[in-house]
Every structure is written in C-alpha cells, then in structure tokens.
Motif scaffolding. Structure first.
Motif, PDB file in Angstrom:
ATOM      1  N   ALA A   1       0.849  -1.190   0.000  1.00 51.31           N
ATOM      2  CA  ALA A   1       0.000   0.000   0.000  1.00 51.31           C
ATOM      3  C   ALA A   1       0.887   1.242   0.000  1.00 51.31           C
ATOM      4  N   SER A   2       0.766   2.045  -1.046  1.00 48.26           N
ATOM      5  CA  SER A   2       1.620   3.216  -1.233  1.00 48.26           C
ATOM      6  C   SER A   2       1.339   4.284  -0.187  1.00 48.26           C
ATOM      7  N   THR A   3       2.333   5.164   0.009  1.00 52.40           N
ATOM      8  CA  THR A   3       2.106   6.319   0.882  1.00 52.40           C
ATOM      9  C   THR A   3       0.992   7.203   0.337  1.00 52.40           C
ATOM     10  N   GLN A   4       0.698   7.105  -0.977  1.00 52.83           N
ATOM     11  CA  GLN A   4      -0.418   7.858  -1.562  1.00 52.83           C
ATOM     12  C   GLN A   4      -1.773   7.364  -1.066  1.00 52.83           C
ATOM     13  N   MET A   5      -1.808   6.225  -0.364  1.00 48.47           N
ATOM     14  CA  MET A   5      -3.057   5.782   0.256  1.00 48.47           C
ATOM     15  C   MET A   5      -3.377   6.582   1.516  1.00 48.47           C
ATOM     16  N   THR A   6      -2.425   7.395   1.980  1.00 49.37           N
ATOM     17  CA  THR A   6      -2.610   8.266   3.145  1.00 49.37           C
ATOM     18  C   THR A   6      -3.012   7.460   4.375  1.00 49.37           C
ATOM     19  N   VAL A   7      -2.178   6.499   4.741  1.00 50.64           N
ATOM     20  CA  VAL A   7      -2.421   5.686   5.935  1.00 50.64           C
ATOM     21  C   VAL A   7      -1.701   6.319   7.118  1.00 50.64           C
ATOM     22  N   THR A   8      -2.463   6.712   8.119  1.00 51.74           N
ATOM     23  CA  THR A   8      -1.916   7.391   9.297  1.00 51.74           C
ATOM     24  C   THR A   8      -2.343   6.729  10.598  1.00 51.74           C
ATOM     25  N   SER A   9      -3.005   5.570  10.516  1.00 44.77           N
ATOM     26  CA  SER A   9      -3.572   4.953  11.710  1.00 44.77           C
ATOM     27  C   SER A   9      -3.673   3.448  11.521  1.00 44.77           C
TER      28      SER A   9
ATOM     29  N   GLU B   1       3.905   8.060  16.997  1.00 47.92           N
ATOM     30  CA  GLU B   1       2.665   7.651  16.331  1.00 47.92           C
ATOM     31  C   GLU B   1       2.804   6.280  15.669  1.00 47.92           C
ATOM     32  N   ILE B   2       4.005   5.989  15.156  1.00 46.32           N
ATOM     33  CA  ILE B   2       4.249   4.646  14.608  1.00 46.32           C
ATOM     34  C   ILE B   2       4.118   3.610  15.716  1.00 46.32           C
ATOM     35  N   ASP B   3       4.691   3.909  16.884  1.00 42.30           N
ATOM     36  CA  ASP B   3       4.560   2.996  18.023  1.00 42.30           C
ATOM     37  C   ASP B   3       3.094   2.803  18.400  1.00 42.30           C
ATOM     38  N   ALA B   4       2.302   3.884  18.357  1.00 34.62           N
ATOM     39  CA  ALA B   4       0.882   3.784  18.703  1.00 34.62           C
ATOM     40  C   ALA B   4       0.134   2.925  17.685  1.00 34.62           C
ATOM     41  N   ILE B   5       0.488   3.066  16.407  1.00 34.57           N
ATOM     42  CA  ILE B   5      -0.137   2.233  15.379  1.00 34.57           C
ATOM     43  C   ILE B   5       0.180   0.761  15.633  1.00 34.57           C
ATOM     44  N   GLN B   6       1.438   0.477  15.935  1.00 29.37           N
ATOM     45  CA  GLN B   6       1.824  -0.906  16.208  1.00 29.37           C
ATOM     46  C   GLN B   6       1.074  -1.450  17.415  1.00 29.37           C
ATOM     47  N   LYS B   7       0.903  -0.614  18.438  1.00 28.43           N
ATOM     48  CA  LYS B   7       0.179  -1.062  19.635  1.00 28.43           C
ATOM     49  C   LYS B   7      -1.289  -1.330  19.316  1.00 28.43           C
TER      50      LYS B   7
ATOM     51  N   LYS C   1      -5.267  10.544  13.312  1.00 36.07           N
ATOM     52  CA  LYS C   1      -4.131   9.814  13.883  1.00 36.07           C
ATOM     53  C   LYS C   1      -4.517   9.250  15.239  1.00 36.07           C
ATOM     54  N   SER C   2      -3.764   8.240  15.669  1.00 37.19           N
ATOM     55  CA  SER C   2      -4.021   7.627  16.978  1.00 37.19           C
ATOM     56  C   SER C   2      -4.012   8.689  18.067  1.00 37.19           C
ATOM     57  N   GLY C   3      -4.990   8.605  18.965  1.00 35.72           N
ATOM     58  CA  GLY C   3      -5.113   9.584  20.041  1.00 35.72           C
ATOM     59  C   GLY C   3      -6.037  10.728  19.725  1.00 35.72           C
TER      60      GLY C   3
END
Length: 848
Positions: free
Chosen positions: A133-141, A166-172, A631-633
C-alpha cells in the motif's frame, strides 16, 4: 542565515545489536541508478514503468526491461518493487490489467499501489502476488493498515507525517487495540525530499495546471515563493518566501528508534535523482544499519553529513519523526538544492572573492552565491584557485574562478556561499558501481559434513532460502599434519571475491582429522556459486487467479437503474454558520457542514431543525464532516463530530468508515474514487449512500466512470475552491508565532484571515482544522457548470457546491444560478459567463 539553519541529523549512531533490522529500499529511475543501489547495499529497489507511476518525469523502465532487470536484481539478492502508485481511470483498467499481468509473469517482488480498485484487480489476477500500500493511500492509523490488509496488501507505506511515537501507537493498536491481529509490516520514508502536503491528498498541480500529483505529474508548486497576507496586509518575512518548502528528510540518527518500533522497511526517496545520489545515500544508510548490528564501524558524522548534503539538500531535518516542530521543518529561504554551507562573502576585490571558510573547498568544486533571491539568476561557477590567507593569524582565503564564469558586480559582501558540486566525490561514487563485476557481496552460510573414507558434502544457503549442495568426487582421508579445521575451511571456501556472495557463518561438522586436496575444495566452491546463481536467476512464479475474460475481470455487480422523481438534488457545503443560515433560507435540502471547530456542529444541527419550511417541503438534512486526517489519540475529534447527532457524516478516511458505521455516510473526494472497482469496494463493503467522484477526473474520465458504475452511486462537485494543499505543516504557527505546535503558538488561526499570494498575484485562502492541519484553497472557484447537461444525461442526480470565504449574499447568488441550471432555465455556458462577470466572485474552469 548560517550553517546552523540546517539541523544536525547525523550524530553518531548508538549500537543496537540484537534489533531486527529493517530492509533498506532504494530508488531507481534508470539502469545506472539500479546498479548504484545494488552495489552500495540496498536490500530492494523500487522503480516505475512508462505508465501508472507517481514519477512520470523519471526515465523509468520499459516492460521489455523487466525480465533482464529482475534477473539482475535476484542474482544479486535484491528485490524489485514496481510503483503502480497512481489513480487509475475507468477507461484505463484494461490496460492496467495487461500491465499487471506482465509484472506478475516477470517475477516482480511486489507492486506499490495507491488505488483500492487496483488492489482488487491484482487479487483477481493472482491470489498471492504481493501488494504494498503506497504512501499515496494516506495511511496514518491502525484502521488504515487494517483497510489495506482487507484489500489484500502485504505491507503498508505510512504517510510521511507519522512520528515515531505515532508509529509505536499504530503498532500497539494493531497488536492489542481496536484492530487487533490485523497488522502488516510497515514501511517509512527515511531520507529525501518531503512533500509538504499529504501524499494522495494534494490537488495543487491539478487545480493550477491540470497536472495531477495523483497521476505522477506534480508541478512542485510547494517549492515556489509565496507572500503571507494577514488581514489584508503583507507580513514582512525578509528573505523567507518559500513558506511551503520543507527541508529534506534525514532520519539517519533515528535508525535505532525506527528499528525498535518494528518498522520493516526504510525507503529512500529519489527516483528523479542521479546515480551518484543513489549510491551515496544508499551507502550511508547501509553502513549505519550494519553498524547497528555490529558488522561495521560507524563513519565520522562530519563525513556522513557532508556526503548527504552534497548528494542533494535543501537543508536536512528529521521531518516529522520527532513530532511537530513548525519552526524547524521549513526554513523558507529557498526551495532548491544548495549543498554544503561554505561561508559568507567577506569582500570582493576585482575578480577575487574573500571568505572565511566554514566548510571544505578545493579547486574544481562548484559553488553558488546566495544573495537571498533564489528565484532570480544566481552567480556561481567552479573554483579555479584557492589562495591562502594574506596575513598571519587570518583564516580568510580568496577564491578565483575561470574567466567570465562569474559577474562579480552581482556578488556582494554578506552573500552566502554554498558548495553545490564536488567532482572528486562524484568520481569516487561512480567507482562504487562501475563495471560488471559485483562490488557489494551478500552473505551466505555454509555447512560441511563428512568423515574419513566418505565424500565431503557441503551446503550453502543464502537469506532468500536458496540452497546449493555439493559433494567431493573423492573421499576424505585421515589428516596427519594439517586437518580441515574451521579456519582452513573458511580460508578456502570463503574465497568468494568477484562473486555476489561472502561467507558469513561456517558450521564445521567434519568428524575427526580429515583432509581433501585444495583443488577439490576450490571446485566445490565454484560449483556452489554457479548453483546459487542459477537458482536465484529463476523467475518467481506467482499463483494465477481463475481464468477470466476482460469483461469478467473488470466487471462489478450493478443494481437496476433507479428512477428519479422531481428536480436533481443540489447539495451545498458550507464552512460557517452564516453561510449555513443563508443556504437554509434559500431552501437547500441537503447541507454539508465543514467547520474548523466541530463543537459548532451541535448549533448547526439545532439551527437546521429549527428552520421553518414551506408546507409540504421536506426538512433539511444536515451532514457534518470530520477532519480529513486522523491519527491515533485523536478519537476525541470524532466523538465531538458524532455528538452533534447530525443526519449523516461525510467520511474522508479509513477511520471514519469504522467510527461512523451504522450511521448514514457519504464518501468524500479524499477517498480518491476514480474507477468502478474502487467505487464498488467503498459502496458495497462500507455501505455508503453515495461517493464523491475524484477531483482528478476530467469530463471524459468522469463519463467513463459513470458508464462503468451506476451513476446513482455518485455526487459530482461542480463548483468549489479546490482544496489544494492539505498539510501537517501549520503556516499560522510557523510564520505568525514563535511556537512549535498548538501547545505554544497562541492560536493565530483563530484570530486572523490569512492567504498566500503566489507569483501571479492570486491570494489563496488558508484554513486550519481542529487538528491544526492546514488547507490552502484555490483563490478562484472552479466551475463545471458547462458539463452539467451531459452529466444529467448520464444519470447523475446529485451535484455539490462548496463554499469557502463567500459571504452569505455571494453564496445565495451562486446557489440561484446553479438552481436555474438544474431546472433547465439557463445553460452551463450562461452560468459560466454570469459568474465570471461577477467580479466579487470570479470563477475559472476546473478539471471538469
């Protein structure tokens, strides 16, 4: 300005032995760049073909190149990913399917995809061909990751605006949150140019010149100068004109944190860059990653910084990785490559320039004099001679140049000097990938078995799972003096120079003191190299889906046509309560509210329901729009929106699809619906009432979409100020405060009307949402009124108008014109002409 303007992203890297290291992914715009990446340690490269990639200005590869390129990469233990990261229009789906078949047959390791419909198409072609999934998919969560997984993706490239926290929050969230057990490997950009707008959400090039960034045709309007207009007055910012041009990303010092976060892949930007850039940056990050696992000695930070700045630099920063710092992201002084800061002009005498050097410089290097006007022609050239200081104790040197290379009348004391070219460094970099012999070797492990009287057997394995087995043609004999111990075996079997391999581990399972002639060991080594090479060169075979005709492959399940009664529906989006009151009084039945402060949605809903309607008239529907990025939070923003108890919600991202499930929902333009496969996915999987057709579509492309999917699924925006840049970067904070983010900026966005004036004098409104993300809207409204008649004939029944800064009176005037158009009382040409004549409004033709 001084060298301190650029942050220091190259401090020594702490050891992180034991971490699982991410893949290093390098860009390749052509064959030379591919070789530069491979020979400097890339684990994978990404590249585009002639069509359907987001860097159409790169040289790119052809479909005919694929077999040879993939064989080269795989023989070197490197993966190859093809960028298929644009929106695909309905009338291109057949061609896209044919191109995808070629990728799959060539053994490409993955396709990097933006369009949800293309993910579905790939899965119809092959059940196991990898999709990223490309960064153009705008995945932030985490919800965005889960969305990609449900489409069949194997990896997600996160938006560049995600911080490590935020990457850590996504992984969690993926491991124990609301989307538990739907995780995928994550990839992040670690180095290179930063887009100021969210990738996949930038409509600037489309709005200003019909060149869509979602089609690989970005015109880089973010790198242009702008004036900041606050409450009608130009804000004096000195030489700070490049208000939307971020410094380049350099995440080198954050590699331990990125590895600890579980990121699976680190991506270097640069498919438009030179082979020397690819070689330099790939080598820098390869050495840093090897240092993390204890396999390499860390390089001098000064040397590393120098190489990164010379490769390409608009200034270096850690981007958004450390969070938001609006004072640091954009220095605003230039928007093009500068290189290494050398110093300031002290004085000019004749054809000599005197400077106290603050950086390395030698004869032959190229420099530029920066007078603070980068949009104008700048003086510069190659240094011919550097003369030492004239006086004892001074460090002021003088520079001379080739005759007539520099107009010295335009060089002034105080001008900054940047080193832009280092031919000696370029020569060294080219040597790293020159010639045909492999220069960068990938590790293999060996295991040796045998006893006296039996043959020696050895196995060689690479990290891709290939195994070569060899056996001696003669038995081992008992050794009297010099048995084959681990050191002797390694010395002989590890002689892999000139091959793509290097021996990493050797497991000696020989029993007792035995020996074998050196010539036989050499033969075994050569055979193992040949066999590993043969296995690697074999084309990867991906599974094929069921045989389908083109019509079956591209088909969607269409419901029976829906009969409409009454007039076509006019939907109006408003951005404040004054506009809302005006359109309600004008009798508009469906109103979308898109306010900067979602707390005002309660009042908007209350006003709508209190509005009196003529007898028999249907009550107005009030729909509200959550912020475009989540975004997460930030769940509190969605709770505020839902607390309004509106009639429906304008969903704009993957979190909205989940959060507002069970409510009435319409998909907004930010979902990037450009073909029927994408439309069907959102319509049927998420049960959306309607979808907003992508703003990237011109009339022919929109017509193809409406013929490929039921027209009743769509609403078409026919009048709007195009939302051009949508950014994490806050211009209000950066240039109207001394703060770094919302906690200390003083909220100038709440107090001032701000616009950005471009080079042609257009003043584009700037708005901030509840998350402090900025949107720049086109100064002129764009109208598709001339296409409405054709759209009605195709079956479109819902048409949208969007307002930004219009007064209530202007909004009503515009509404009346479009109401007359939909009732057939005037033509689209009449609307175009009459709105254009209203100077206080003004319109231009947009993509429609």
């Amino acid at each position: 300005m001084s060298a301190d303007t650029q942050a220091s992203p190259t401090s020594p890297i702490a050891s992180a032995v034991g971490l699982r290291l991410p893949e290093l992914l390098a860009p390749a715009g052509d064959w030379e760049c591919a070789k530069a990446a491979v020979e400097n340690g890339a684990d994978a490269i990404y590249f585009g073909l002639e069509r359907f990639n987001a860097r159409m200005r790169a040289h790119n590869f052809t479909e005919a190149d694929l077999p040879k390129l993939m064989e080269f990469l795989h023989r070197r233990g490197v993966k190859g990913y093809v960028t298929f990261n644009t929106l695909i229009f309905q009338n291109e789906l057949a061609e896209a399917a044919q191109c995808l078949r070629i990728l799959i047959a060539a053994g490409v390791d993955a396709a990097i995809v933006q369009d949800a419909g293309i993910c579905r198409l790939i899965r119809r072609l092959s059940p196991d061909f990898p999709i990223h999934a490309s960064t153009q998919m705008t995945v932030t969560s985490a919800s965005g990751v889960a969305f990609a997984r449900d489409l069949g993706c194997q990896l997600v490239v996160l938006a560049r605006e995600c911080s490590i926290r935020e990457i850590d929050a996504i992984q969690k969230d993926l491991s124990d949150g609301v989307v538990k057990d739907r995780s995928l490997p994550l990839e992040v950009f670690v180095h290179g140019a930063l887009c100021v707008a969210y990738s996949g959400q930038c409509l600037t090039s489309e709005a200003l010149g019909g060149r869509s960034a979602n089609r690989g045709e970005c015109a880089q309007a973010c790198r242009m100068p702008y004036d900041l207009i606050c409450d009608g007055q130009t804000v004096p910012l000195g030489d700070r004109k490049y208000l939307l041009s971020p410094q380049d990303l350099a995440g080198l010092e954050l590699l331990p944190a990125l590895a600890a976060s579980g990121v699976a892949s680190l991506k270097i930007e640069g498919r438009l860059k030179t082979p020397e850039y690819v070689a330099s940056i790939t080598r820098v990050y390869r050495q840093a990653l090897d240092t993390l696992k204890g396999d390499s000695r860390d390089c001098s930070p000064e040397i590393v910084r120098y190489e990164m700045e010379m490769a390409f630099s608009r200034g270096l920063s850690t981007g958004w990785f450390r969070g938001i710092d609006n004072q640091q992201l954009v220095h605003a002084r230039f928007g093009k490559k500068r290189g290494v800061f050398i110093g300031e002009v002290g004085r000019v005498q004749g054809e000599r320039v005197f400077v106290q050097l603050q950086g390395p410089l030698k004869a032959g290097d190229g420099i530029v004099f920066d007078a603070g006007h980068p949009a104008e022609k700048e003086e510069g050239g190659r240094v011919y001679e550097i003369q030492p200081p004239q006086f004892k104790g001074s460090n002021e040197v003088s520079l001379t140049f080739l005759r007539e290379a520099v107009d010295f009348s335009r060089v002034k004391p105080g001008d900054l000097i940047w080193k832009t070219s280092d031919p000696e460094l370029d020569r060294r970099l080219r040597q790293t990938f020159a010639g045909e012999q492999p220069r960068f070797q990938r590790p293999v492990d060996a295991e040796v078995h045998g006893r006296a009287g039996q043959p020696l057997t050895w196995f060689v394995r690479d990290d891709e799972g290939h195994v070569a087995r060899g056996q001696s043609t003669m038995p081992l004999t008992t050794a009297e003096n010099h048995p084959l111990d681990a050191d002797r075996l390694r010395a002989q079997l590890g002689r892999l120079g000139g091959t793509p391999f290097k021996l990493r581990q050797l497991n000696n399972r020989l029993e007792g003191p035995v020996m074998l002639p050196v010539s036989e060991l050499n033969r075994l080594r050569r055979e193992a190299v040949v066999e590993l090479d043969r296995q690697r060169a074999q084309v990867k075979r991906w599974a094929e889906g069921p045989p389908l005709s083109e019509a079956e492959l591209l088909s969607i399940e269409k419901p029976p046509p829906k009969a409409h009664s009454g007039d076509p529906e006019l939907i109006v989006l408003v951005r404040d309560l004054f506009q809302l009151d005006a359109v309600l009084k004008a009798g508009v039945r469906i109103v979308y509210c898109d306010f900067e402060d979602p707390k005002k949605y309660r009042e908007a809903v209350a006003r709508s329901r209190a509005e009196s309607r003529p007898p028999g008239a249907a009550a107005s529907e009030i729909w509200v729009a959550p912020p475009r990025i989540f975004k997460s939070g930030e769940e509190w923003t969605l709770k505020q929106v839902r607390a309004s108890e509106a009639d429906g919600y304008l969903v704009r991202n993957y979190d909205h699809l989940d959060f507002f499930a069970g409510s009435r929902r319409v998909g907004d333009f930010s979902l990037n619906v450009a073909n029927a496969l994408t439309a069907e996915h959102f319509k049927r999987t998420w049960n959306l009432e309607r979808l907003t057709a992508s703003y990237d579509l011109n009339p022919a492309q929109l017509e193809a979409l409406l013929e490929g999917a039921p027209p009743g699924w769509f609403e078409v925006t026919v009048h709007q100020h195009m939302p051009m840049f949508h950014m994490e970067h806050c211009v209000f904070c950066a240039f109207l405060s001394k703060g770094t983010d919302h906690t200390n900026c003083g909220r100038p966005c709440d107090k001032h009307d701000v616009r950005l004036r471009d080079r042609v004098g257009a003043e584009h409104p700037l708005k901030a949402d509840v998350g402090c993300r900025n949107t720049i809207f086109n100064a002129l409204a764009q109208t598709g009124a001339e296409q409405v008649g054709r759209l009605l004939g195709l079956g479109v029944w819902h048409f949208r108008i969007e307002f930004v800064n219009e007064t209530p009176e202007q909004a009503v005037t515009t509404l009346k014109k479009y109401g007359q158009l939909l009732r057939g009382e005037i033509t689209g040409a009449d609307v175009w002409r009459e709105l254009k004549l209203l100077r206080q409004l003004g319109v231009t033709r947009g993509s429609l």
